[in-house]
Motif scaffolding. Structure first.
Motif, PDB file in Angstrom:
ATOM      1  N   UNK A 160     -25.497  -6.634  63.705  1.00 49.16           N
ATOM      2  CA  UNK A 160     -24.394  -7.457  64.215  1.00 49.16           C
ATOM      3  C   UNK A 160     -24.696  -8.944  64.076  1.00 49.16           C
ATOM      4  N   UNK A 161     -25.952  -9.334  64.232  1.00 50.82           N
ATOM      5  CA  UNK A 161     -26.303 -10.757  64.169  1.00 50.82           C
ATOM      6  C   UNK A 161     -26.207 -11.299  62.750  1.00 50.82           C
ATOM      7  N   UNK A 162     -26.622 -10.511  61.740  1.00 50.89           N
ATOM      8  CA  UNK A 162     -26.608 -11.019  60.358  1.00 50.89           C
ATOM      9  C   UNK A 162     -25.385 -10.546  59.583  1.00 50.89           C
ATOM     10  N   UNK A 163     -24.647  -9.571  60.131  1.00 48.14           N
ATOM     11  CA  UNK A 163     -23.421  -9.107  59.499  1.00 48.14           C
ATOM     12  C   UNK A 163     -23.639  -8.221  58.291  1.00 48.14           C
ATOM     13  N   UNK A 164     -24.816  -7.600  58.169  1.00 51.57           N
ATOM     14  CA  UNK A 164     -25.111  -6.713  57.039  1.00 51.57           C
ATOM     15  C   UNK A 164     -25.562  -5.358  57.554  1.00 51.57           C
ATOM     16  N   UNK A 165     -25.243  -4.296  56.810  1.00 56.08           N
ATOM     17  CA  UNK A 165     -25.671  -2.940  57.180  1.00 56.08           C
ATOM     18  C   UNK A 165     -27.158  -2.773  56.885  1.00 56.08           C
ATOM     19  N   UNK A 166     -27.875  -2.153  57.793  1.00 59.22           N
ATOM     20  CA  UNK A 166     -29.304  -1.887  57.613  1.00 59.22           C
ATOM     21  C   UNK A 166     -29.596  -0.391  57.614  1.00 59.22           C
ATOM     22  N   UNK A 167     -28.628   0.420  58.033  1.00 61.81           N
ATOM     23  CA  UNK A 167     -28.829   1.865  58.121  1.00 61.81           C
ATOM     24  C   UNK A 167     -27.823   2.573  57.241  1.00 61.81           C
ATOM     25  N   UNK A 168     -28.166   3.782  56.832  1.00 66.08           N
ATOM     26  CA  UNK A 168     -27.257   4.576  56.019  1.00 66.08           C
ATOM     27  C   UNK A 168     -27.483   4.336  54.536  1.00 66.08           C
ATOM     28  N   UNK A 169     -26.505   4.784  53.726  1.00 68.44           N
ATOM     29  CA  UNK A 169     -26.716   4.715  52.280  1.00 68.44           C
ATOM     30  C   UNK A 169     -26.347   3.354  51.689  1.00 68.44           C
ATOM     31  N   UNK A 170     -25.439   2.596  52.346  1.00 70.44           N
ATOM     32  CA  UNK A 170     -25.058   1.304  51.773  1.00 70.44           C
ATOM     33  C   UNK A 170     -25.748   0.149  52.505  1.00 70.44           C
ATOM     34  N   UNK A 171     -27.087   0.110  52.387  1.00 75.22           N
ATOM     35  CA  UNK A 171     -27.888  -0.942  53.003  1.00 75.22           C
ATOM     36  C   UNK A 171     -27.626  -2.242  52.247  1.00 75.22           C
ATOM     37  N   UNK A 172     -27.391  -3.329  53.002  1.00 69.40           N
ATOM     38  CA  UNK A 172     -27.167  -4.629  52.396  1.00 69.40           C
ATOM     39  C   UNK A 172     -25.711  -4.977  52.221  1.00 69.40           C
ATOM     40  N   UNK A 173     -24.803  -4.028  52.424  1.00 68.24           N
ATOM     41  CA  UNK A 173     -23.365  -4.293  52.302  1.00 68.24           C
ATOM     42  C   UNK A 173     -22.894  -4.981  53.579  1.00 68.24           C
ATOM     43  N   UNK A 174     -21.815  -5.768  53.477  1.00 64.41           N
ATOM     44  CA  UNK A 174     -21.286  -6.418  54.689  1.00 64.41           C
ATOM     45  C   UNK A 174     -20.847  -5.387  55.723  1.00 64.41           C
ATOM     46  N   UNK A 175     -21.053  -5.751  56.966  1.00 66.66           N
ATOM     47  CA  UNK A 175     -20.714  -4.862  58.066  1.00 66.66           C
ATOM     48  C   UNK A 175     -19.211  -4.951  58.323  1.00 66.66           C
ATOM     49  N   UNK A 176     -18.533  -3.784  58.421  1.00 69.57           N
ATOM     50  CA  UNK A 176     -17.105  -3.796  58.719  1.00 69.57           C
ATOM     51  C   UNK A 176     -16.946  -4.053  60.210  1.00 69.57           C
ATOM     52  N   UNK A 177     -16.244  -5.089  60.525  1.00 67.95           N
ATOM     53  CA  UNK A 177     -16.031  -5.405  61.941  1.00 67.95           C
ATOM     54  C   UNK A 177     -14.624  -4.997  62.323  1.00 67.95           C
ATOM     55  N   UNK A 178     -14.444  -3.711  62.501  1.00 68.92           N
ATOM     56  CA  UNK A 178     -13.149  -3.169  62.881  1.00 68.92           C
ATOM     57  C   UNK A 178     -13.026  -3.141  64.387  1.00 68.92           C
ATOM     58  N   UNK A 179     -11.831  -2.851  64.880  1.00 62.80           N
ATOM     59  CA  UNK A 179     -11.663  -2.774  66.345  1.00 62.80           C
ATOM     60  C   UNK A 179     -12.372  -1.547  66.896  1.00 62.80           C
ATOM     61  N   UNK A 180     -12.975  -1.744  68.052  1.00 64.41           N
ATOM     62  CA  UNK A 180     -13.680  -0.626  68.708  1.00 64.41           C
ATOM     63  C   UNK A 180     -12.649   0.279  69.355  1.00 64.41           C
ATOM     64  N   UNK A 181     -12.742   1.563  69.054  1.00 68.08           N
ATOM     65  CA  UNK A 181     -11.782   2.508  69.636  1.00 68.08           C
ATOM     66  C   UNK A 181     -12.384   3.205  70.834  1.00 68.08           C
ATOM     67  N   UNK A 182     -11.591   3.309  71.889  1.00 70.21           N
ATOM     68  CA  UNK A 182     -12.106   4.010  73.072  1.00 70.21           C
ATOM     69  C   UNK A 182     -11.243   5.181  73.390  1.00 70.21           C
TER      70      UNK A 182
END
Length: 148
Positions: A126-148
């Motif tokens: 969340x701080x750097x805005x990049x994915x670190x886990x999963x298969x697409x490491x280094x891709x921008x983090x999708x900041x979608x609305x949190x669903x509850x």
């Protein structure tokens, strides 16, 4: 009465040393000086409230070689963290302060020495805005609305 021998002493019953006295250091040293066989053994977990069985399978642990090490963060993830941090203009200390961790934690993640922790990884993502886990490491983090 003239025939009684005053020099002879008859002992009817003589108590041996008690268990505590027989185990004392002085009694052991005295027995060793007399040349008696003395057996001493160190008791495992003596004086503690431990059960008498070993919970770990020690034979299994002896057979293990390198399978007992923890997985570390890959160097690829470390480089992504470093690049993301530098693109935001943050130092390791700044990033650590932002995610409420110690600067050494960031250094360990970037160098690949850290054992991955999902909470810390999520904070860094969340701080750097990049994915670190999963298969697409280094891709921008999708900041979608949190669903509850």
């Amino acid at each position: 009465m003239a025939e009684s021998d005053w020099d002879t002493v008859t002992v009817l019953r003589k108590k041996g040393p008690s268990a505590a006295q027989a185990k004392s250091k002085q009694a052991i040293l005295a027995a060793q000086r007399r040349g008696e066989d003395v057996e001493t053994s160190k008791k495992w977990a003596a004086g503690q409230n431990k059960q008498h069985f070993i919970t770990k399978n020690t034979a299994k642990l002896d057979r293990e070689t390198e399978e007992l090490h923890h997985d570390r963060v890959s160097l690829e993830v470390g480089k992504v963290i470093q690049q993301g941090r530098q693109s935001k203009g943050l130092t390791q200390k700044d990033l650590a302060t932002k995610i409420n961790e110690k600067p050494q934690v960031i250094a360990d993640y970037e160098s690949g020495r850290a054992i991955p922790n999902n909470q810390v990884m999520g904070k860094i993502e969340r701080a750097i805005g990049l994915k670190l886990r999963g298969k697409d490491v280094g891709k921008p983090l999708e900041t979608g609305p949190k669903g509850k």
